[in-house]
Design a protein around this motif. Structure first.
Motif, PDB file in Angstrom:
ATOM      1  N   ARG A   1       0.828  -1.208   0.000  1.00 37.83           N
ATOM      2  CA  ARG A   1       0.000   0.000   0.000  1.00 37.83           C
ATOM      3  C   ARG A   1       0.862   1.257   0.000  1.00 37.83           C
ATOM      4  O   ARG A   1       0.554   2.229  -0.691  1.00 37.83           O
ATOM      5  CB  ARG A   1      -0.922  -0.012   1.217  1.00 37.83           C
ATOM      6  N   CYS A   2       1.953   1.259   0.758  1.00 39.58           N
ATOM      7  CA  CYS A   2       2.852   2.417   0.780  1.00 39.58           C
ATOM      8  C   CYS A   2       3.519   2.622  -0.570  1.00 39.58           C
ATOM      9  O   CYS A   2       3.680   3.764  -1.024  1.00 39.58           O
ATOM     10  CB  CYS A   2       3.915   2.244   1.856  1.00 39.58           C
ATOM     11  N   ILE A   3       3.908   1.539  -1.214  1.00 41.31           N
ATOM     12  CA  ILE A   3       4.566   1.660  -2.520  1.00 41.31           C
ATOM     13  C   ILE A   3       3.622   2.278  -3.540  1.00 41.31           C
ATOM     14  O   ILE A   3       3.997   3.170  -4.299  1.00 41.31           O
ATOM     15  CB  ILE A   3       5.074   0.281  -2.994  1.00 41.31           C
ATOM     16  N   PHE A   4       2.371   1.814  -3.562  1.00 39.05           N
ATOM     17  CA  PHE A   4       1.433   2.332  -4.555  1.00 39.05           C
ATOM     18  C   PHE A   4       0.837   3.680  -4.159  1.00 39.05           C
ATOM     19  O   PHE A   4       0.415   4.440  -5.027  1.00 39.05           O
ATOM     20  CB  PHE A   4       0.308   1.327  -4.796  1.00 39.05           C
ATOM     21  N   LEU A   5       0.808   4.003  -2.887  1.00 34.93           N
ATOM     22  CA  LEU A   5       0.193   5.246  -2.448  1.00 34.93           C
ATOM     23  C   LEU A   5       1.148   6.431  -2.557  1.00 34.93           C
ATOM     24  O   LEU A   5       0.770   7.496  -3.035  1.00 34.93           O
ATOM     25  CB  LEU A   5      -0.292   5.112  -1.001  1.00 34.93           C
ATOM     26  N   TYR A   6       2.387   6.253  -2.150  1.00 36.15           N
ATOM     27  CA  TYR A   6       3.313   7.383  -2.073  1.00 36.15           C
ATOM     28  C   TYR A   6       4.301   7.467  -3.224  1.00 36.15           C
ATOM     29  O   TYR A   6       4.676   8.542  -3.632  1.00 36.15           O
ATOM     30  CB  TYR A   6       4.068   7.351  -0.746  1.00 36.15           C
ATOM     31  N   ARG A   7       4.779   6.348  -3.707  1.00 31.95           N
ATOM     32  CA  ARG A   7       5.778   6.301  -4.785  1.00 31.95           C
ATOM     33  C   ARG A   7       7.056   7.076  -4.446  1.00 31.95           C
ATOM     34  O   ARG A   7       7.827   7.445  -5.318  1.00 31.95           O
ATOM     35  CB  ARG A   7       5.208   6.812  -6.090  1.00 31.95           C
ATOM     36  N   ASN A   8       7.255   7.336  -3.176  1.00 31.94           N
ATOM     37  CA  ASN A   8       8.443   8.018  -2.690  1.00 31.94           C
ATOM     38  C   ASN A   8       9.018   7.160  -1.568  1.00 31.94           C
ATOM     39  O   ASN A   8       8.330   6.897  -0.574  1.00 31.94           O
ATOM     40  CB  ASN A   8       8.071   9.413  -2.180  1.00 31.94           C
ATOM     41  N   ILE A   9      10.252   6.732  -1.727  1.00 29.06           N
ATOM     42  CA  ILE A   9      10.861   5.801  -0.770  1.00 29.06           C
ATOM     43  C   ILE A   9      10.952   6.420   0.614  1.00 29.06           C
ATOM     44  O   ILE A   9      10.640   5.772   1.612  1.00 29.06           O
ATOM     45  CB  ILE A   9      12.263   5.375  -1.260  1.00 29.06           C
ATOM     46  N   LYS A  10      11.341   7.677   0.687  1.00 31.61           N
ATOM     47  CA  LYS A  10      11.538   8.320   1.988  1.00 31.61           C
ATOM     48  C   LYS A  10      10.223   8.424   2.760  1.00 31.61           C
ATOM     49  O   LYS A  10      10.154   8.057   3.940  1.00 31.61           O
ATOM     50  CB  LYS A  10      12.148   9.702   1.796  1.00 31.61           C
ATOM     51  N   LYS A  11       9.171   8.868   2.114  1.00 25.99           N
ATOM     52  CA  LYS A  11       7.885   9.004   2.792  1.00 25.99           C
ATOM     53  C   LYS A  11       7.304   7.633   3.131  1.00 25.99           C
ATOM     54  O   LYS A  11       6.692   7.453   4.184  1.00 25.99           O
ATOM     55  CB  LYS A  11       6.912   9.797   1.939  1.00 25.99           C
ATOM     56  N   SER A  12       7.514   6.649   2.265  1.00 24.36           N
ATOM     57  CA  SER A  12       7.037   5.289   2.536  1.00 24.36           C
ATOM     58  C   SER A  12       7.724   4.705   3.758  1.00 24.36           C
ATOM     59  O   SER A  12       7.070   4.088   4.607  1.00 24.36           O
ATOM     60  CB  SER A  12       7.282   4.382   1.331  1.00 24.36           C
ATOM     61  N   LEU A  13       9.023   4.906   3.867  1.00 23.11           N
ATOM     62  CA  LEU A  13       9.751   4.383   5.023  1.00 23.11           C
ATOM     63  C   LEU A  13       9.328   5.078   6.311  1.00 23.11           C
ATOM     64  O   LEU A  13       9.234   4.430   7.363  1.00 23.11           O
ATOM     65  CB  LEU A  13      11.257   4.527   4.809  1.00 23.11           C
ATOM     66  N   ILE A  14       9.068   6.368   6.233  1.00 23.33           N
ATOM     67  CA  ILE A  14       8.603   7.091   7.417  1.00 23.33           C
ATOM     68  C   ILE A  14       7.269   6.531   7.884  1.00 23.33           C
ATOM     69  O   ILE A  14       7.057   6.296   9.079  1.00 23.33           O
ATOM     70  CB  ILE A  14       8.517   8.605   7.123  1.00 23.33           C
ATOM     71  N   LYS A  15       6.359   6.294   6.962  1.00 20.57           N
ATOM     72  CA  LYS A  15       5.049   5.733   7.322  1.00 20.57           C
ATOM     73  C   LYS A  15       5.179   4.315   7.862  1.00 20.57           C
ATOM     74  O   LYS A  15       4.500   3.938   8.821  1.00 20.57           O
ATOM     75  CB  LYS A  15       4.113   5.739   6.112  1.00 20.57           C
ATOM     76  N   LEU A  16       6.036   3.513   7.252  1.00 22.18           N
ATOM     77  CA  LEU A  16       6.212   2.135   7.730  1.00 22.18           C
ATOM     78  C   LEU A  16       6.821   2.111   9.128  1.00 22.18           C
ATOM     79  O   LEU A  16       6.418   1.296   9.966  1.00 22.18           O
ATOM     80  CB  LEU A  16       7.070   1.342   6.743  1.00 22.18           C
ATOM     81  N   PHE A  17       7.760   3.000   9.399  1.00 23.44           N
ATOM     82  CA  PHE A  17       8.344   3.045  10.739  1.00 23.44           C
ATOM     83  C   PHE A  17       7.355   3.593  11.770  1.00 23.44           C
ATOM     84  O   PHE A  17       7.389   3.190  12.931  1.00 23.44           O
ATOM     85  CB  PHE A  17       9.642   3.853  10.747  1.00 23.44           C
ATOM     86  N   SER A  18       6.466   4.478  11.336  1.00 26.00           N
ATOM     87  CA  SER A  18       5.442   4.937  12.271  1.00 26.00           C
ATOM     88  C   SER A  18       4.467   3.804  12.588  1.00 26.00           C
ATOM     89  O   SER A  18       4.030   3.656  13.732  1.00 26.00           O
ATOM     90  CB  SER A  18       4.707   6.153  11.721  1.00 26.00           C
ATOM     91  N   LEU A  19       4.130   2.994  11.583  1.00 25.46           N
ATOM     92  CA  LEU A  19       3.287   1.821  11.839  1.00 25.46           C
ATOM     93  C   LEU A  19       3.973   0.846  12.781  1.00 25.46           C
ATOM     94  O   LEU A  19       3.340   0.277  13.678  1.00 25.46           O
ATOM     95  CB  LEU A  19       2.943   1.117  10.527  1.00 25.46           C
ATOM     96  N   LEU A  20       5.272   0.664  12.609  1.00 25.28           N
ATOM     97  CA  LEU A  20       6.030  -0.211  13.496  1.00 25.28           C
ATOM     98  C   LEU A  20       6.042   0.337  14.919  1.00 25.28           C
ATOM     99  O   LEU A  20       5.872  -0.411  15.880  1.00 25.28           O
ATOM    100  CB  LEU A  20       7.463  -0.372  12.983  1.00 25.28           C
ATOM    101  N   GLY A  21       6.211   1.631  15.051  1.00 25.74           N
ATOM    102  CA  GLY A  21       6.197   2.247  16.373  1.00 25.74           C
ATOM    103  C   GLY A  21       4.850   2.096  17.062  1.00 25.74           C
ATOM    104  O   GLY A  21       4.775   1.781  18.252  1.00 25.74           O
ATOM    105  N   TYR A  22       3.776   2.300  16.313  1.00 23.84           N
ATOM    106  CA  TYR A  22       2.444   2.123  16.893  1.00 23.84           C
ATOM    107  C   TYR A  22       2.190   0.665  17.270  1.00 23.84           C
ATOM    108  O   TYR A  22       1.533   0.382  18.272  1.00 23.84           O
ATOM    109  CB  TYR A  22       1.364   2.614  15.936  1.00 23.84           C
ATOM    110  N   ALA A  23       2.706  -0.264  16.484  1.00 25.10           N
ATOM    111  CA  ALA A  23       2.552  -1.686  16.815  1.00 25.10           C
ATOM    112  C   ALA A  23       3.335  -2.026  18.083  1.00 25.10           C
ATOM    113  O   ALA A  23       2.882  -2.835  18.908  1.00 25.10           O
ATOM    114  CB  ALA A  23       3.011  -2.557  15.656  1.00 25.10           C
ATOM    115  N   LEU A  24       4.498  -1.435  18.262  1.00 18.84           N
ATOM    116  CA  LEU A  24       5.254  -1.663  19.495  1.00 18.84           C
ATOM    117  C   LEU A  24       4.540  -1.076  20.695  1.00 18.84           C
ATOM    118  O   LEU A  24       4.555  -1.678  21.785  1.00 18.84           O
ATOM    119  CB  LEU A  24       6.664  -1.081  19.360  1.00 18.84           C
TER     120      LEU A  24
END
Length: 79
Positions: A51-74
């Motif tokens: 979803r991040c790859i198709f939604l943002y198409r920007n590696i930096k913003k995708s990684l920021i969102k994925l790490f925020s999801l990881l933080g919320y999961a922790l």
């Protein structure tokens, strides 16, 4: 039952809305169905990455969102 709740929470986090439903869904899944939590977590990770790859198409913003999801999961795992 928990996978749609978690995926709905992922969508809310990716759209910069309140992450509380995601945190509650992950903590509920972890507390009530610990045996199959790894399956739900793997499916949520795959969904989030695709979803991040198709939604943002920007590696930096995708990684920021994925790490925020990881933080919320922790945070949810600590609750």
């Amino acid at each position: 039952i928990f996978l749609p709740l978690i995926l709905g929470g992922v969508e809310r986090v990716l759209k910069d809305l309140n992450p509380l439903p995601y945190i509650l869904a992950v903590s509920l899944a972890a507390s009530s169905n610990f045996y199959y939590l790894y399956v739900v977590a793997l499916l949520a990770i795959v969904y989030s990455v695709v979803r991040c790859i198709f939604l943002y198409r920007n590696i930096k913003k995708s990684l920021i969102k994925l790490f925020s999801l990881l933080g919320y999961a922790l945070i949810a795992a600590m609750v």
